[in-house]
Design an enzyme around this catalytic site. Structure first.
Site, mmCIF file in Angstrom:
data_model
loop_
_atom_site.group_PDB
_atom_site.id
_atom_site.type_symbol
_atom_site.label_atom_id
_atom_site.label_comp_id
_atom_site.label_asym_id
_atom_site.label_seq_id
_atom_site.Cartn_x
_atom_site.Cartn_y
_atom_site.Cartn_z
ATOM 1 N N LYS A 138 59.616 28.638 20.625
ATOM 2 C CA LYS A 138 60.393 28.968 19.422
ATOM 3 C C LYS A 138 61.125 27.730 18.914
ATOM 4 C CE LYS A 138 60.707 33.737 20.924
ATOM 5 N NZ LYS A 138 61.432 34.805 21.616
ATOM 6 N N ASP A 171 65.263 39.204 15.212
ATOM 7 C CA ASP A 171 64.277 39.975 15.980
ATOM 8 C C ASP A 171 63.990 41.319 15.307
ATOM 9 O OD1 ASP A 171 63.167 38.677 18.146
ATOM 10 O OD2 ASP A 171 64.839 39.131 19.497
ATOM 11 N N GLN A 196 67.090 36.241 24.149
ATOM 12 C CA GLN A 196 65.758 36.335 24.759
ATOM 13 C C GLN A 196 65.692 37.466 25.798
ATOM 14 O OE1 GLN A 196 62.935 34.562 23.926
ATOM 15 N NE2 GLN A 196 61.905 35.896 25.391
#
Ligand code: NAP
Length: 292
Positions: free
Chosen positions: A61, A128, A105
């Site tokens: 990422k 997200d 995460q």
């Protein structure tokens, strides 16, 4: 021939890597234009613990951010962190006007409630797309929310392949809050207009349900669970699954499915790069939303 498996490939391969790069190039152009207006998109990634796979995902990422001109900041926390400590970090990122996107995460440390974390991120910084407000907008069919990255990436793959979704029968294998459930909602939305069936671990006779699908999305996490007898000839097959097996990575779809499917997404190089590309697009959109 021993040790040799012959697969008659007829399916077209949907190249998620190439499409992901194209999307990142478009993001990069829009990032430059936003910077010209005085806003530098900035993603904060929180990672707790030293799970090697999570660190690889986070590094990927960060690399994508570099390619797109997005600033990224990684906040490393110990694996012993509790919910309160993680929420404290999220809260400070929520109130920082220079941070446009926040991602914690997964997996969170043992015993830490991931739903509580997802709900603590400001919806407009929730890149997200897991906050109840963003998922609620998806249920309501309202544009403008930040949508979960993996199913959004799958939708782009369908669009770019030009496959007909209107009236198509779609089957989604898996009903998780991050992949299966939002995927089913996106496929059923007006504009996409598929007729969707969700199957899960309690479903009976899964193979015959899957065999009716024009579009089959596998998001289970069981290597090569979908055999070629599960797949209708010419179907569009999306393999979301990623499992570590001896010798590398395996998807949920068996290689022999290429003999019957019309299109298939590879693992690796399919949905994975699309997920990262959609994260970049969400971060850009989060920065744009905070500007306008
Ligand atoms: P998850 O939360 O574990 O959900 C798995 C789903 O599969 C559940 O709904 C479960 O049903 C269902 N399932 C499990 N065993 C089954 C069986 N034998 N028959 C039918 N259904 C079964 O997993 P997830 O987070 O959705 O991820 C799924 C896979 O996608 C994993 O391999 C993950 O690594 C991968 N993934 C890839 C990306 C990417 O970017 N490529 C992103 C996210 C996830 P129940 O609900 O009944 O338990």
């Amino acid at each position: 021939m021993p040790g040799y498996v012959r697969v008659n490939v007829s399916a077209r391969i949907v190249d998620g890597k190439a499409l992901g790069i194209k999307i990142q190039e478009e993001v990069s152009e829009r990032v430059s234009s936003l910077k010209g207006q005085g806003v530098a998109p900035h993603l904060a990634v929180v990672i707790a613990g030293d799970d090697p796979a999570s660190h690889v995902y986070v590094r990927n990422k960060e690399r994508a951010c570099e390619r797109c001109g997005i600033i990224s900041t990684r906040i490393d926390m110990p694996g012993s962190s509790n919910l309160e400590e993680i929420l404290e970090v999220v809260s400070s990122l929520n109130s920082d006007p220079n941070i446009h996107g926040i991602l914690v995460q997964s997996p969170a440390p043992d015993g830490v409630d991931e739903l509580a974390i997802a709900s603590s991120i400001l919806p407009q910084k929730d890149v997200d797309g897991f906050h109840p407000v963003n998922l609620g907008k998806l249920v309501q069919g309202r544009a403008g929310g930040l949508m979960p990255c993996t199913p959004s990436g799958v939708m782009r793959m369908l669009e770019s392949s030009g496959v007909k979704t209107r009236g198509a029968r779609a089957v989604v294998l898996g009903r998780s809050r991050i992949v299966g459930m939002p995927m089913a909602l996106m496929l059923a939305q007006p504009g996409c207009d598929a007729s969707v069936t969700i199957v899960h671990s309690k479903t009976e006779d899964i193979s015959s349900i899957c065999n009716q699908a024009d579009i089959l999305i596998a998001a289970v996490g069981r290597p090569h669970m979908v055999g070629k007898e599960w797949v209708k000839k010419g179907a569009f097959v999306v393999d979301v699954g990623i499992s570590r097996v001896e010798g590398g990575l395996a998807g949920d779809v068996s290689p022999e499915v290429s003999e019957v499917a019309g299109w298939i997404t590879p693992v690796p190089g399919g949905v994975g790069p699309m997920t990262i590309a959609m994260l970049m697009e969400n971060t850009l959109r989060a920065a744009e939303m905070q500007l306008f």
